[in-house]
Design a protein around this motif. Structure first.
Motif, short mmCIF file in Angstrom:
data_model
loop_
_atom_site.label_atom_id
_atom_site.label_comp_id
_atom_site.label_asym_id
_atom_site.label_seq_id
_atom_site.Cartn_x
_atom_site.Cartn_y
_atom_site.Cartn_z
N GLY A 56 0.83 -1.20 0.00
CA GLY A 56 0.00 0.00 0.00
C GLY A 56 0.86 1.24 0.00
N ASP A 57 0.31 2.33 -0.52
CA ASP A 57 1.03 3.59 -0.55
C ASP A 57 1.00 4.22 0.84
OD1 ASP A 57 2.47 5.66 -1.59
OD2 ASP A 57 1.06 6.13 -3.20
N ASN A 58 1.68 5.35 0.99
CA ASN A 58 1.63 6.07 2.26
C ASN A 58 0.20 6.46 2.59
OD1 ASN A 58 4.42 5.97 2.48
ND2 ASN A 58 4.71 7.94 1.43
N GLY A 59 -0.21 6.21 3.83
CA GLY A 59 -1.56 6.52 4.26
C GLY A 59 -2.58 5.45 3.91
N ALA A 60 -2.13 4.31 3.41
CA ALA A 60 -3.06 3.25 3.02
C ALA A 60 -3.61 2.49 4.21
CB ALA A 60 -2.38 2.28 2.06
N GLY A 61 -2.91 2.54 5.35
CA GLY A 61 -3.37 1.82 6.54
C GLY A 61 -2.43 0.72 6.99
N LYS A 67 -0.04 -2.21 13.95
CA LYS A 67 -0.27 -1.89 15.36
C LYS A 67 -1.36 -2.76 15.97
CE LYS A 67 1.36 2.86 14.85
NZ LYS A 67 0.98 4.28 14.70
N ILE A 68 -2.36 -3.11 15.19
CA ILE A 68 -3.42 -3.98 15.69
C ILE A 68 -2.88 -5.39 15.96
CG2 ILE A 68 -5.58 -5.15 15.10
CD1 ILE A 68 -6.43 -2.63 13.62
N ILE A 69 -2.17 -5.95 14.98
CA ILE A 69 -1.68 -7.32 15.11
C ILE A 69 -0.60 -7.42 16.18
CG2 ILE A 69 -0.60 -9.25 13.89
CD1 ILE A 69 -1.86 -8.26 11.33
N SER A 70 0.23 -6.38 16.32
CA SER A 70 1.33 -6.43 17.29
C SER A 70 0.91 -6.01 18.70
CB SER A 70 2.48 -5.54 16.82
OG SER A 70 2.08 -4.18 16.77
N GLY A 71 -0.35 -5.63 18.88
CA GLY A 71 -0.86 -5.32 20.21
C GLY A 71 -0.69 -3.89 20.65
N LEU A 72 -0.18 -3.02 19.78
CA LEU A 72 -0.02 -1.60 20.16
C LEU A 72 -1.37 -0.90 20.26
CD1 LEU A 72 3.11 -0.44 18.14
CD2 LEU A 72 2.82 -0.30 20.62
N HIS A 73 -2.27 -1.21 19.31
CA HIS A 73 -3.61 -0.63 19.31
C HIS A 73 -4.64 -1.75 19.25
CE1 HIS A 73 -2.17 3.51 17.53
NE2 HIS A 73 -1.74 3.28 18.75
N GLN A 74 -5.83 -1.48 19.76
CA GLN A 74 -6.92 -2.43 19.70
C GLN A 74 -7.85 -2.08 18.55
OE1 GLN A 74 -8.75 -2.38 23.59
NE2 GLN A 74 -7.20 -3.73 24.46
N HIS A 75 -8.35 -3.11 17.88
CA HIS A 75 -9.29 -2.87 16.80
C HIS A 75 -10.62 -2.41 17.37
CE1 HIS A 75 -9.84 -7.00 18.15
NE2 HIS A 75 -11.06 -6.98 17.67
N SER A 90 -3.85 -6.06 24.59
CA SER A 90 -3.76 -4.75 25.24
C SER A 90 -2.36 -4.16 25.17
CB SER A 90 -4.20 -4.86 26.71
OG SER A 90 -3.41 -5.83 27.39
N ASN A 91 -1.34 -4.98 24.82
CA ASN A 91 0.02 -4.46 24.71
C ASN A 91 0.88 -5.43 23.91
OD1 ASN A 91 1.28 -6.45 26.66
ND2 ASN A 91 -0.18 -5.44 28.04
N ILE A 187 6.25 -10.18 11.80
CA ILE A 187 5.81 -9.00 11.05
C ILE A 187 7.04 -8.17 10.71
CG2 ILE A 187 4.33 -6.97 11.05
CD1 ILE A 187 2.72 -8.26 13.32
N LEU A 188 7.26 -7.94 9.43
CA LEU A 188 8.41 -7.17 8.98
C LEU A 188 7.92 -5.86 8.37
CD1 LEU A 188 10.38 -10.09 7.29
CD2 LEU A 188 10.75 -9.11 9.55
N ASP A 189 8.29 -4.76 9.02
CA ASP A 189 7.81 -3.44 8.62
C ASP A 189 8.80 -2.80 7.65
OD1 ASP A 189 6.64 -0.95 8.42
OD2 ASP A 189 7.41 -0.24 10.35
N GLU A 190 8.48 -2.85 6.36
CA GLU A 190 9.30 -2.22 5.32
C GLU A 190 10.79 -2.56 5.48
OE1 GLU A 190 8.16 -0.50 2.82
OE2 GLU A 190 6.26 0.43 3.36
#
Length: 308
Positions: A56-61, A67-75, A90-91, A187-190
């Motif tokens: 996805g391009d920048n801003g695609a999500g 962050k959802i899968i790694s526990g930083l944010h909740q869906h 939760s973390n 999960i490999l981020d870029e």
């Protein structure tokens, strides 16, 4: 072959293996920050021994998805399942305990520390009785060397600062570290974003090695060429929704690149670009040439369900 139903946004996921259940699965997942909907209706399944590429391009999500899968944010909508059980992490520690490890672009390493020390950073081996326990340096060095060699990474000197390694080597050490500490989903981020061609090839090699060791890999990238080299399934995000979800057999590199680059928008603007002097539009795709593979996948899925 079992097929998944069409997702709420029309993208069909049809490459689910018959004998394996997903380790991690998102079903219509989304995330809202107040009135801003960063992610909506996303379906994603991660299987063992499979590389799932999220483009996805920048801003695609992409970052929100990580962050959802790694526990930083909740869906905030849909479902997030691990081993078939709905969860609400939760973390990041909870994600790690369930075998989900994330390697970010900054790699979370200390450049001036030796390779072996970075390998065990935060999880050091110790020896001796409490309260005078001390670092077991010899065992950490031997273990780090063994695990790196298992991944095909051979370093002459584990005492050298990790900052002296190339970008590709540092990424490879981070991958080996995650595998050693029990990751089932990586999960490999870029990982290839800031690397040259040769170093990118090194990282792609170790992504394939992680897959061969049975991990489910989520490869986040904006480079369709890198994704197509190692990917088994491709998901393209656009403005927070899943525009494309297809198995490798159902999508070509050209189609993947068109979706990634916003080919539909280019096709719609072709007539306008033709008015600009010096712009060659002959090679730009026509709108009818950009039919998504997911349309075919959806019809195949419906046909298969009708026969069963």
């Amino acid at each position: 072959m079992t097929t998944n139903p069409t997702s709420p946004n029309g993208a069909a996921v049809k490459d689910k293996p018959d004998t394996t259940e997903p380790i991690v699965e998102l079903q219509g997942a989304g995330k809202a920050y107040g009135n801003v909907r960063a992610l909506h209706g996303v379906d994603l399944a991660v299987y063992p021994s499979q590389v799932t590429c999220v483009l996805g391009d920048n801003g695609a999500g992409k970052s929100t998805l990580i962050k959802i899968i790694s526990g930083l944010h909740q869906h905030t909508e849909g479902a997030f399942l691990i081993d078939g059980q709905a969860v609400q992490l939760s973390n990041p520690r909870e994600a790690l305990d369930k075998g989900i490890a994330t390697v970010y672009q900054d790699l979370a390493t200390v450049p001036l520390m030796p390779v072996w020390r970075n390998f065990f950073l935060g999880s050091e081996m110790t020896k001796g009785p409490w309260p005078v326990r001390r670092l077991d340096i010899a065992r950490m060095k031997a273990t780090a060397d063994q695990e790196l060699r298992h991944m095909g990474i051979i370093l002459d000197d584990l005492d050298q600062p990790i900052g002296t390694l190339s970008g590709g080597q540092r990424q490879s050490v981070a991958i080996a570290r995650a595998v050693y500490f029990g990751a089932r989903v990586l999960i490999l981020d870029e990982p290839t974003a800031a690397l040259g061609v040769k170093q990118s090839g090194v990282v792609l090699k170790y992504i394939a090695a992680a897959r061969d060791r049975g991990l489910g890999v989520i490869f986040i990238t904006h480079n369709p060429h890198h994704a197509y080299m190692v990917g088994d399934h491709f998901s393209v995000l656009r403005l927070g929704t899943m525009e494309l979800s297809a198995a490798r057999a159902d999508v070509s590199l050209e189609e993947l690149t068109n979706h990634m680059a916003g080919g539909a928008e280019l096709a719609a603007l072709k007539h306008e670009l033709a008015q600009v002097r010096g712009v060659d539009v002959e090679e730009l795709p026509e709108a009818e040439d950009l039919k998504t593979p997911t349309t075919t996948a959806a019809s195949t899925s419906t046909s298969a369900e009708g026969k069963s």
